[in-house]
Design an enzyme around this catalytic site. Structure first.
Site, PDB file in Angstrom:
ATOM      1  N   ASP A 132       0.872  -1.160   0.000  1.00 62.75           N
ATOM      2  CA  ASP A 132       0.000   0.000   0.000  1.00 62.75           C
ATOM      3  C   ASP A 132       0.918   1.220   0.000  1.00 62.75           C
ATOM      4  OD1 ASP A 132      -2.493   1.480   0.341  1.00 62.75           O
ATOM      5  OD2 ASP A 132      -1.765   1.890   2.361  1.00 62.75           O
ATOM      6  N   ASP A 136       0.072   5.300   0.583  1.00 60.28           N
ATOM      7  CA  ASP A 136      -0.076   6.361   1.569  1.00 60.28           C
ATOM      8  C   ASP A 136      -0.182   5.758   2.968  1.00 60.28           C
ATOM      9  OD1 ASP A 136      -0.482   8.881   2.722  1.00 60.28           O
ATOM     10  OD2 ASP A 136      -1.666   9.547   1.015  1.00 60.28           O
TER      11      ASP A 136
END
Length: 303
Positions: A24, A26
């Site tokens: 992932d 952010d």
């Protein structure tokens, strides 16, 4: 289900058993436009060990090429084939359905670029003004539905309004219309007191009047990983999802048969993990990571 802190022994076992790392973005690699210290060095170290790196994001507001540019600007090596974002994945999914007709898109310009890349006809992106006379003569006089629409795609749309909600729900209610959403994230990951509604708010405003659930491409659903697995011939048992959110990143990993590593630089905390461990709801077990570490810098020092 146990959730173990990564030490040097566990890190060695991870390196020996995992070929593909799915990150992932952010809250894991960066915060807004700033690298989380040590994350780029860890990615580089994994690449040096021969590991394949993928960047997996629910964000529909950037194209794959824009994500490549952001990765490079923050010190992460990336090519388009390494990036899977929900705008691209949604377009790829729609293309695979072999639909005839057009897509009515409640979304943003990046989603339009991704639809164009697959040769999918679409319209709806941008402002759709509510006529000033709508309260006097009714909305029916202002809406003309295109009979060629066979799919409604919903993503992040800063121009969402009553006209778009009406058109999207009306198209969806037609028999045979495919309803696809990029994700259902509740809010944008911004610091401070301001709460900015995420794509989930846009999707909710449409699925409630449409009385139909969409095919959701983004995490915690499996569509993005299913597309990636097919394209790159991935073995889930040789994959690890690294994320900061138990209910999206970790959940999709457990559902898809991947290992999972939670970093504590974003959404979820160890208190959240403990809460999921204590819950009796069977779905909660999918939110429990196999491993955790403080951040990627710590993980990098152990590999």
């Amino acid at each position: 289900m146990a959730c173990r802190k990564v030490d040097r022994t566990i890190a060695r076992k991870i390196i020996d058993s995992i070929d593909n790392f799915l990150f992932d973005c952010d809250g894991v690699l960066w915060e807004a436009s700033k690298e989380i210290p040590g994350s780029a060095d860890t990615i580089a170290a994994l690449r040096k060990l021969g590991k394949k790196i993928f960047y997996i994001t629910n964000n529909s507001g950037k194209t794959r090429s824009q994500y490549v540019e952001k990765c490079k600007s923050l010190g992460f090596h990336a090519a388009e084939e390494d990036v899977i974002c929900t705008g691209h994945a949604a377009a790829q999914y729609i293309k695979a359905q072999n639909l005839k007709g057009k897509v009515y898109c409640v979304g943003n310009t990046s989603m339009g670029v991704e639809l164009d890349s697959f040769g999918i006809k679409h319209f709806g992106i941008g402002p759709d003004e509510v006529p000033g006379s709508i309260e006097q003569i009714g909305i029916q006089q202002h809406v003309n539905l295109d009979p060629e629409v066979s799919c409604v795609l919903v993503g992040f749309d800063p121009h969402i309004n009553y006209m778009k909600m009406t058109k999207a729900a009306s198209y969806i209610r037609k028999n045979g219309t495919l309803f696809v959403a990029t994700n259902e994230d509740t809010h944008l990951p911004l610091a401070g007191d301001l709460v900015v509604p995420g794509t989930g708010a846009v999707v909710g405003a449409i699925k409630i009047p449409a009385r139909k659930e969409p095919v959701v491409v983004g995490k915690p659903n499996s569509v993005m990983f299913d597309l990636l697995k097919k394209e790159h011939n991935l073995d889930p048992s040789r994959c690890m999802m690294v994320g900061d959110s138990c209910h999206t990143d970790i959940h999709v990993a457990q559902k898809c048969g991947m290992s999972s590593l939670l970093v504590l630089t974003g959404v979820s905390s160890l208190e959240d993990v403990k809460r999921y461990q204590d819950q009796s709801d069977p779905e909660s077990k999918f939110n429990i990571p196999n491993f955790y570490c403080t951040d990627l810098k710590e993980f990098g020092k152990l590999i």
